[in-house]
Design an enzyme around this catalytic site. Structure first.
Site, PDB file in Angstrom:
ATOM      1  N   ARG B  19       0.760  -1.277   0.146  1.00  0.00           N
ATOM      2  CA  ARG B  19       0.097  -0.030   0.162  1.00  0.00           C
ATOM      3  C   ARG B  19       0.952   1.334   0.131  1.00  0.00           C
ATOM      4  NH1 ARG B  19      -0.998   5.010   1.840  1.00  0.00           N
ATOM      5  NH2 ARG B  19      -0.326   4.157   4.024  1.00  0.00           N
ATOM      6  N   ASP B  20       1.493   1.623   1.288  1.00  0.00           N
ATOM      7  CA  ASP B  20       2.306   2.783   1.274  1.00  0.00           C
ATOM      8  C   ASP B  20       3.315   2.928   0.153  1.00  0.00           C
ATOM      9  OD1 ASP B  20       3.130   5.315   2.267  1.00  0.00           O
ATOM     10  OD2 ASP B  20       4.249   4.454   4.093  1.00  0.00           O
ATOM     11  N   HIS B 211       7.339   4.630  12.245  1.00  0.00           N
ATOM     12  CA  HIS B 211       7.177   4.441  10.804  1.00  0.00           C
ATOM     13  C   HIS B 211       8.233   5.639  10.333  1.00  0.00           C
ATOM     14  CE1 HIS B 211       4.639   3.947   7.020  1.00  0.00           C
ATOM     15  NE2 HIS B 211       5.474   5.168   6.667  1.00  0.00           N
ATOM     16  N   HIS B 213      11.118   6.672   7.269  1.00  0.00           N
ATOM     17  CA  HIS B 213      11.702   6.922   6.006  1.00  0.00           C
ATOM     18  C   HIS B 213      13.090   7.199   5.930  1.00  0.00           C
ATOM     19  CE1 HIS B 213       7.669   7.665   3.916  1.00  0.00           C
ATOM     20  NE2 HIS B 213       7.375   6.874   4.620  1.00  0.00           N
ATOM     21  N   CYS B 244      10.074   9.186  -1.942  1.00  0.00           N
ATOM     22  CA  CYS B 244       9.611  10.145  -1.195  1.00  0.00           C
ATOM     23  C   CYS B 244       9.091  11.545  -2.222  1.00  0.00           C
ATOM     24  CB  CYS B 244      10.680  10.792  -0.435  1.00  0.00           C
ATOM     25  SG  CYS B 244      10.534  12.420   0.776  1.00  0.00           S
ATOM     26  N   ASN B 253      10.121   4.949   2.073  1.00  0.00           N
ATOM     27  CA  ASN B 253      10.025   3.918   3.460  1.00  0.00           C
ATOM     28  C   ASN B 253      11.307   3.202   3.578  1.00  0.00           C
ATOM     29  OD1 ASN B 253       7.109   3.826   4.218  1.00  0.00           O
ATOM     30  ND2 ASN B 253       6.848   3.463   1.976  1.00  0.00           N
TER      31      ASN B 253
END
Lengths: 303, 303
Positions: B19-20, B211, B213, B244, B253
Site C-alpha cells: 500500500r504505502d 514508521h 523513512h 519520497c 520507506n
C-alpha cells in the site's frame, strides 16, 4: 527526560574519500580532479583528510600520483593531511611528499590477512617495525587501521578479543590512534557496542575510531551505537565513495554527509558545512560518472 | 557486560509495501502482480500486511483494484490483512473486500493536513467518527497513523507535544494502536528517543509503532533508538518500495530487509525469513523496473 544518553559533545571525522573511497572506485581519475576534491573537502571544514596512498600503482592504479596530489593541494592550517603507507618505502615517499601523518593497517582476521596481503597478522605487524621507527625519528604520527572487526568475508565471525589483540599491538608499536573497521559492513548495533565496550577496557575511548561500511545499511545505526559507547572519531567518505569489493554493486564506506546529518540532529559538534560538503560530493560523483551514494546529498540536492 | 541495553525480545513488523510503497511508485501495476507480492510476503513470514487502500482511483491510480487484491490473495491463518481507509465509504468497501483491519491517518502538522487532505487536523479526526463507529459495530480493529511526527515539509519542526495530542485523540476515538511516522525522513536518533519518551508517558509503549523513512539515511538509526525506548512495532516496506514525494529521486520507506537484518544482529525475534523476503522484494522491483531500495537485498543478491 530520563534518557540515558551520554553522547560526546564533539566528534572528529576522518575523511577517507580521496584514498579509501577512490581506491575502491573502478575508474582512476586525474591528479587535478583529486586535488580539487581535497581542496573542496578542505573548504567544507574537514579537519583530517586521507589524501592518498603510497603503494605501487601497479597494484592500485587509482592511487597513482599521490605525491603530486600532496604537493598540489592548498594547505589549510590545522588540517591534517594523511597518507596510507604499507611499508618503509611508502612511508619515505609520503614524507617526501609532505604528508602530516601516515596510516598503517592490519586485519583482525587471519584469513583476510592472508588473502589480502599474503601474510599472517603478526607478520604484517612485524613489517611495520622499521616504518614505525622511521616515523618516530621524523616525528610523524602514525594512525592504525584494523579491518574486518565485525566479520570477515572468508572466516565469518571475528572474535572481539582478536580485534583487541591487534589494536593493542598497534598501540604498543607506537600508533597514537586506532580505527577499527567493519570492512564488509556486516556489523549491527549491538555487536558494535559490545566491541567498543571490550576495547575500552584497555584502550582509552578517545583513542579509538569507528570505520563503518554501509553495505547492509547499518553504518549510521552502528555510529549511533558507537557514540553511546563514547566513541568520538569516525571515518567516512564523501558521497559514499568506494564500493564494496566483496559484494558487487553494494555500498561501501558510509557517506560523510549522512554522518554529518546524524550529528547535526544529535547536536554534536563537528565543524563541517553540510551544503559545501554535499556540493563537493556531487562534483566528484560527476567526475566519476556515478550515482551519489549519500542519501542526505540526494535528498538535499533534489529539493 | 555493563551495556545498558534493554531491547525488546520480539518485534512485529507491519509490511506497508503493497500500500504505502506501491502508492508512491509512479507506475501502477496489475492486480495479479499485487496479489503475487502479498502472497510472497505471506510466504516470507510477515504477520501484518497493509494490502491496499480504498480511496478513489481518480486520486490514487496505483491503488485501483484493491478489492480484487483482497479477494485474490491466499489467506494464511494468523496473518492480518489491513486496508487504509480515508472515510466511511472506504471502510465499507474494505469490509466488503474482507479486510481484517483498517487504518486511518492524521497529520501532526496543521500545514501538512491542510495541503495533503485539505482540512485541519481536528476536522480530519472528526471525519473518522462514523468510520470508527462502523468499525466498532463490525468488530474490525482500527490502526491509527500520525504523519510528519519529526518534521513537516511546510512547517519544519513539529512539536512532540503536538504528536502526543493527535495520538491521544486517535486512541480516544478507538484506535487500538498508533503508528507515528517520520513522513519526510528528517528525524534523527535523539529526537526519535525524545518523542517516544514523551508519548510513553501517556500511552503504553506496546501500543506505539514507529514508521520511518530513509530519505536522509536515518531510518535504521531511528529504529535502533526506538528499540532502546522499548518500541516493538515498526512499519517497513519490502525493497524500500515508495519514493519520497517531497524530494524527487530520494528514498522513501525503510526497507523491510534492512530492518530484519538489524533485528537479526540484535537477536530480536520477528518470524521473517530474510532470503525469501529479499526474493519477494527483487521480484516486485523487476515488475516495477526499478532498482532495489534495500541495501541488504542488494548485498545479498549480488554475492
Amino acid at each position: 527526560m530520563s534518557l540515558s544518553m551520554n553522547l560526546p559533545s564533539k566528534v572528529r571525522l576522518v575523511e577517507v574519500g580521496p584514498r579509501d573511497g577512490l581506491q575502491n572506485e573502478k575508474q582512476p581519475i586525474s591528479v587535478a580532479d583529486k586535488i580539487q576534491l581535497v581542496n573542496d573537502l578542505n573548504a567544507a571544514g574537514l579537519s583530517t583528510i586521507e589524501v592518498g596512498s603510497f603503494v605501487s600503482p601497479k597494484w592500485v592504479p587509482q592511487m597513482a600520483g599521490s605525491a603530486e596530489v600532496f604537493t598540489g593541494i592548498e594547505r589549510k592550517p590545522g588540517v591534517v593531511y594523511q597518507a596510507l603507507t604499507p611499508n618503509l618505502k611508502g612511508f619515505e615517499a609520503a614524507l617526501a611528499a609532505g604528508a602530516d601523518e601516515v596510516a598503517v593497517f592490519a586485519a583482525a582476521s587471519e584469513a583476510f590477512s592472508q588473502k589480502n596481503i599474503n601474510c599472517s597478522i603478526s607478520e604484517s605487524l612485524e613489517r611495520f617495525r622499521d616504518l614505525m621507527a622511521a616515523a618516530q625519528a621524523a616525528n610523524i604520527p602514525v594512525r592504525g587501521y584494523v579491518s574486518c572487526v565485525l566479520g570477515c568475508p572468508y572466516d565469518g565471525e571475528v572474535a572481539p578479543a582478536q580485534v583487541l589483540s591487534v589494536a593493542r599491538e598497534l598501540f604498543a608499536m607506537g600508533c597514537y590512534e586506532v580505527s577499527v573497521g567493519d570492512t564488509i559492513g556486516v556489523g549491527t548495533a549491538g555487536k558494535t557496542r559490545a566491541l567498543f565496550n571490550l576495547l575500552a577496557r584497555e584502550i582509552p575511548r578517545e583513542k579509538l575510531g569507528g570505520h563503518f561500511h554501509d553495505t547492509y545499511g547499518q553504518a549510521l545505526a552502528n555510529i549511533y551505537a558507537s557514540l553511546q559507547e563514547g566513541i568520538e572519531i569516525f571515518d567516512s567518505s564523501v558521497a559514499g565513495l568506494g564500493g564494496c569489493p566483496y559484494a558487487k554493486g553494494a555500498t561501501g564506506n558510509v557517506a560523510t554527509e549522512d554522518v554529518v546529518y546524524l550529528l547535526n540532529g544529535l547536536g554534536i559538534q563537528h565543524g563541517i558545512d553540510l551544503s559545501r560538503l554535499a556540493a563537493a560530493g556531487q562534483r566528484i560523483c560527476d567526475v566519476l560518472g556515478r550515482a551519489n551514494g549519500s542519501r542526505v546529498a540526494r535528498a538535499l540536492l533534489s529539493q
